[in-house]
Scaffold this motif. Structure first.
Motif, PDB file in Angstrom:
ATOM      1  N   SER A 217     -11.662  -0.760  19.299  1.00 36.25           N
ATOM      2  CA  SER A 217     -11.316   0.587  19.755  1.00 36.25           C
ATOM      3  C   SER A 217     -11.204   1.558  18.583  1.00 36.25           C
ATOM      4  O   SER A 217     -11.491   2.754  18.731  1.00 36.25           O
ATOM      5  N   HIS A 218     -10.784   1.044  17.409  1.00 31.60           N
ATOM      6  CA  HIS A 218     -10.583   1.888  16.237  1.00 31.60           C
ATOM      7  C   HIS A 218     -11.126   1.188  14.998  1.00 31.60           C
ATOM      8  O   HIS A 218     -10.962  -0.019  14.838  1.00 31.60           O
ATOM      9  N   TYR A 219     -11.741   1.958  14.129  1.00 36.75           N
ATOM     10  CA  TYR A 219     -12.183   1.471  12.821  1.00 36.75           C
ATOM     11  C   TYR A 219     -11.592   2.382  11.751  1.00 36.75           C
ATOM     12  O   TYR A 219     -11.797   3.613  11.807  1.00 36.75           O
ATOM     13  N   ASN A 220     -10.863   1.802  10.801  1.00 40.58           N
ATOM     14  CA  ASN A 220     -10.281   2.570   9.698  1.00 40.58           C
ATOM     15  C   ASN A 220     -11.059   2.271   8.421  1.00 40.58           C
ATOM     16  O   ASN A 220     -11.333   1.110   8.121  1.00 40.58           O
ATOM     17  N   ALA A 221     -11.391   3.302   7.658  1.00 40.45           N
ATOM     18  CA  ALA A 221     -12.133   3.090   6.413  1.00 40.45           C
ATOM     19  C   ALA A 221     -11.900   4.266   5.465  1.00 40.45           C
ATOM     20  O   ALA A 221     -11.661   5.394   5.926  1.00 40.45           O
ATOM     21  N   PRO A 222     -11.939   4.018   4.138  1.00 39.60           N
ATOM     22  CA  PRO A 222     -12.001   2.708   3.481  1.00 39.60           C
ATOM     23  C   PRO A 222     -10.646   2.000   3.561  1.00 39.60           C
ATOM     24  O   PRO A 222      -9.802   2.384   4.377  1.00 39.60           O
ATOM     25  N   ARG A 223     -10.430   1.033   2.674  1.00 45.12           N
ATOM     26  CA  ARG A 223      -9.255   0.176   2.788  1.00 45.12           C
ATOM     27  C   ARG A 223      -7.939   0.960   2.758  1.00 45.12           C
ATOM     28  O   ARG A 223      -6.991   0.623   3.471  1.00 45.12           O
ATOM     29  N   HIS A 224      -7.891   2.028   1.942  1.00 47.68           N
ATOM     30  CA  HIS A 224      -6.613   2.745   1.836  1.00 47.68           C
ATOM     31  C   HIS A 224      -6.214   3.396   3.153  1.00 47.68           C
ATOM     32  O   HIS A 224      -5.040   3.669   3.383  1.00 47.68           O
ATOM     33  N   ALA A 225      -7.180   3.637   4.048  1.00 48.47           N
ATOM     34  CA  ALA A 225      -6.853   4.240   5.339  1.00 48.47           C
ATOM     35  C   ALA A 225      -5.897   3.343   6.125  1.00 48.47           C
ATOM     36  O   ALA A 225      -4.904   3.814   6.696  1.00 48.47           O
ATOM     37  N   SER A 226      -6.188   2.060   6.148  1.00 46.06           N
ATOM     38  CA  SER A 226      -5.307   1.129   6.859  1.00 46.06           C
ATOM     39  C   SER A 226      -3.949   1.008   6.184  1.00 46.06           C
ATOM     40  O   SER A 226      -2.919   0.865   6.846  1.00 46.06           O
ATOM     41  N   LEU A 227      -3.945   1.100   4.851  1.00 47.51           N
ATOM     42  CA  LEU A 227      -2.679   1.029   4.117  1.00 47.51           C
ATOM     43  C   LEU A 227      -1.785   2.215   4.448  1.00 47.51           C
ATOM     44  O   LEU A 227      -0.578   2.072   4.650  1.00 47.51           O
ATOM     45  N   PHE A 228      -2.373   3.405   4.522  1.00 44.31           N
ATOM     46  CA  PHE A 228      -1.599   4.595   4.870  1.00 44.31           C
ATOM     47  C   PHE A 228      -1.031   4.484   6.284  1.00 44.31           C
ATOM     48  O   PHE A 228       0.120   4.845   6.540  1.00 44.31           O
ATOM     49  N   LEU A 229      -1.848   3.994   7.206  1.00 44.31           N
ATOM     50  CA  LEU A 229      -1.394   3.861   8.589  1.00 44.31           C
ATOM     51  C   LEU A 229      -0.295   2.804   8.713  1.00 44.31           C
ATOM     52  O   LEU A 229       0.636   2.960   9.505  1.00 44.31           O
ATOM     53  N   PHE A 230      -0.401   1.755   7.920  1.00 43.38           N
ATOM     54  CA  PHE A 230       0.651   0.735   7.919  1.00 43.38           C
ATOM     55  C   PHE A 230       1.955   1.322   7.381  1.00 43.38           C
ATOM     56  O   PHE A 230       3.037   1.060   7.913  1.00 43.38           O
ATOM     57  N   ALA A 231       1.847   2.136   6.315  1.00 48.40           N
ATOM     58  CA  ALA A 231       3.038   2.781   5.753  1.00 48.40           C
ATOM     59  C   ALA A 231       3.683   3.706   6.779  1.00 48.40           C
ATOM     60  O   ALA A 231       4.913   3.762   6.897  1.00 48.40           O
ATOM     61  N   LYS A 232       2.864   4.417   7.534  1.00 48.56           N
ATOM     62  CA  LYS A 232       3.377   5.297   8.584  1.00 48.56           C
ATOM     63  C   LYS A 232       4.174   4.501   9.620  1.00 48.56           C
ATOM     64  O   LYS A 232       5.216   4.945  10.102  1.00 48.56           O
ATOM     65  N   TRP A 233       3.672   3.316   9.969  1.00 39.42           N
ATOM     66  CA  TRP A 233       4.355   2.460  10.950  1.00 39.42           C
ATOM     67  C   TRP A 233       5.628   1.862  10.365  1.00 39.42           C
ATOM     68  O   TRP A 233       6.644   1.743  11.053  1.00 39.42           O
ATOM     69  N   LEU A 234       5.599   1.507   9.088  1.00 42.05           N
ATOM     70  CA  LEU A 234       6.679   0.749   8.471  1.00 42.05           C
ATOM     71  C   LEU A 234       7.855   1.615   8.023  1.00 42.05           C
ATOM     72  O   LEU A 234       9.023   1.237   8.215  1.00 42.05           O
ATOM     73  N   LEU A 235       7.560   2.773   7.451  1.00 45.29           N
ATOM     74  CA  LEU A 235       8.603   3.541   6.772  1.00 45.29           C
ATOM     75  C   LEU A 235       9.370   4.442   7.738  1.00 45.29           C
ATOM     76  O   LEU A 235       8.809   4.937   8.724  1.00 45.29           O
ATOM     77  N   PRO A 236      10.648   4.707   7.441  1.00 46.75           N
ATOM     78  CA  PRO A 236      11.408   5.682   8.233  1.00 46.75           C
ATOM     79  C   PRO A 236      10.768   7.070   8.137  1.00 46.75           C
ATOM     80  O   PRO A 236      10.137   7.406   7.125  1.00 46.75           O
ATOM     81  N   VAL A 237      10.936   7.864   9.175  1.00 43.50           N
ATOM     82  CA  VAL A 237      10.318   9.190   9.211  1.00 43.50           C
ATOM     83  C   VAL A 237      10.752  10.041   8.022  1.00 43.50           C
ATOM     84  O   VAL A 237       9.933  10.731   7.407  1.00 43.50           O
ATOM     85  N   CYS A 238      12.036   9.997   7.677  1.00 40.85           N
ATOM     86  CA  CYS A 238      12.524  10.840   6.580  1.00 40.85           C
ATOM     87  C   CYS A 238      11.862  10.463   5.258  1.00 40.85           C
ATOM     88  O   CYS A 238      11.541  11.347   4.438  1.00 40.85           O
ATOM     89  N   LEU A 239      11.613   9.163   5.046  1.00 41.54           N
ATOM     90  CA  LEU A 239      10.960   8.739   3.804  1.00 41.54           C
ATOM     91  C   LEU A 239       9.486   9.118   3.813  1.00 41.54           C
ATOM     92  O   LEU A 239       8.949   9.582   2.792  1.00 41.54           O
ATOM     93  N   MET A 240       8.833   8.950   4.959  1.00 42.41           N
ATOM     94  CA  MET A 240       7.418   9.329   5.059  1.00 42.41           C
ATOM     95  C   MET A 240       7.248  10.831   4.851  1.00 42.41           C
ATOM     96  O   MET A 240       6.319  11.276   4.174  1.00 42.41           O
ATOM     97  N   ASP A 241       8.140  11.626   5.414  1.00 40.82           N
ATOM     98  CA  ASP A 241       8.091  13.078   5.210  1.00 40.82           C
ATOM     99  C   ASP A 241       8.247  13.428   3.738  1.00 40.82           C
ATOM    100  O   ASP A 241       7.567  14.326   3.216  1.00 40.82           O
ATOM    101  N   HIS A 242       9.134  12.734   3.060  1.00 39.77           N
ATOM    102  CA  HIS A 242       9.357  12.962   1.629  1.00 39.77           C
ATOM    103  C   HIS A 242       8.088  12.671   0.843  1.00 39.77           C
ATOM    104  O   HIS A 242       7.683  13.451  -0.049  1.00 39.77           O
ATOM    105  N   ILE A 243       7.414  11.583   1.184  1.00 39.70           N
ATOM    106  CA  ILE A 243       6.162  11.216   0.498  1.00 39.70           C
ATOM    107  C   ILE A 243       5.082  12.254   0.756  1.00 39.70           C
ATOM    108  O   ILE A 243       4.365  12.666  -0.150  1.00 39.70           O
ATOM    109  N   LEU A 244       4.977  12.702   2.004  1.00 38.87           N
ATOM    110  CA  LEU A 244       3.931  13.663   2.356  1.00 38.87           C
ATOM    111  C   LEU A 244       4.162  15.031   1.714  1.00 38.87           C
ATOM    112  O   LEU A 244       3.214  15.766   1.456  1.00 38.87           O
TER     113      LEU A 244
END
Length: 283
Positions: A252-279
């Protein structure tokens, strides 16, 4: 009816004159697919066609504006007249609108949605009945990691890609009973002309940015450094698109290159406040 092998497919690619669209055309041409290349820049399309298919037997150039209803219909008609059918549509055309929401004119926001979302929808509506009638087909929508991870100064463009996420997910369920698959490809940071186009309007927006101006300057500088450390090539995305067309049962979904999946995993893993700080790219 089973989906044809890559060498037997007729594939429409929008935004085919550069970047991901051009790379996809090159990769699919090597697989032997018949290609319908669509974009506004006729000279680039013709040059690409001459390089990929000197005889012109397997490649058709259709220049036009994807936001024009007449041009969209002409694209479909030309593909059917030349090849007799359409097996896959790659909705790649789009551009980025940058700037704080407060400062971007509403007309500019509408224009971004017209190209990125409404034109994609309209072209999909033209192709879908044909795919259903023949009992097979693929619609590949080019989304973005940004469709899942909205960023400051890019929330308008990111929201268009978020809309494409929802549209593709819904379309996938609607078309499955007819043997038609809808696939989403999510690029990460890619080295193309896309960034140049997206940044072209920064100067004008910054002039009216007021209190945002210092933040814009700092954000741009930091984002350049971030992208240098995590960039892919258009062919990374073309490879994912090729996989989605070659697979008997595509994901259903293809993520590319490799860092795309890493970013999406970080979005799932990290608290919203920390992700907002990073962004916000704050220290």
């Amino acid at each position: 009816m089973p989906f044809p092998a890559p060498a037997d497919q007729v594939v429409i690619i929008t935004g085919a004159s550069s970047g991901i669209g051009e790379a996809t055309a090159r990769r699919l041409a090597r697989s032997g697919a018949k290609l319908v290349l669509a974009a506004r820049r006729t000279d680039r399309l013709e040059k690409l066609c001459a390089e990929l298919d000197p005889t012109g037997s397997k490649t058709l150039v259709v220049s036009g504006d994807i936001t024009s209803n007449a041009d969209r219909r002409a694209l479909i008609d030309a593909a059917l007249k030349r090849f007799g059918r359409i097996d896959a549509l790659i909705n790649n055309a789009g551009y980025g609108q940058r700037g704080p929401i407060e400062c971007v004119p509403v007309d500019s926001i509408r224009a971004n949605y017209e190209t990125n979302v409404f034109s994609l929808l309209a072209l999909t509506q033209l192709v879908t009945p044909l795919l259903r009638a023949q009992g097979h087909g693929r619609i590949v929508n080019i989304g973005s990691v940004a469709g899942r991870i909205a960023r400051p100064m890019s929330s308008i463009y990111d929201s268009t890609k978020h809309a494409i996420e929802a549209l593709t997910d819904g379309l996938r369920g609607e078309l499955k009973p007819f043997g038609v698959q809808a696939v989403l490809v999510r690029p990460g940071f890619i080295q193309t002309e896309f960034g140049q186009v997206a940044n072209a309007g920064w100067a004008e927006i910054r002039q009216s940015a007021g209190d945002y101006a210092p933040y814009i300057d700092g954000f741009l500088a930091k984002s350049k450094n971030l992208k240098r450390g995590a960039q892919g090539t258009p062919d990374d995305i073309a490879r994912a698109i090729e996989k989605s067309l070659a697979a008997r049962c595509p994901r259903s979904h293809y993520n590319a290159p490799r860092h795309a999946s890493l970013f999406l995993f970080a979005k799932w893993l990290l608290p919203v406040c920390l992700m907002d700080h990073i962004l916000r790219m704050e220290k």
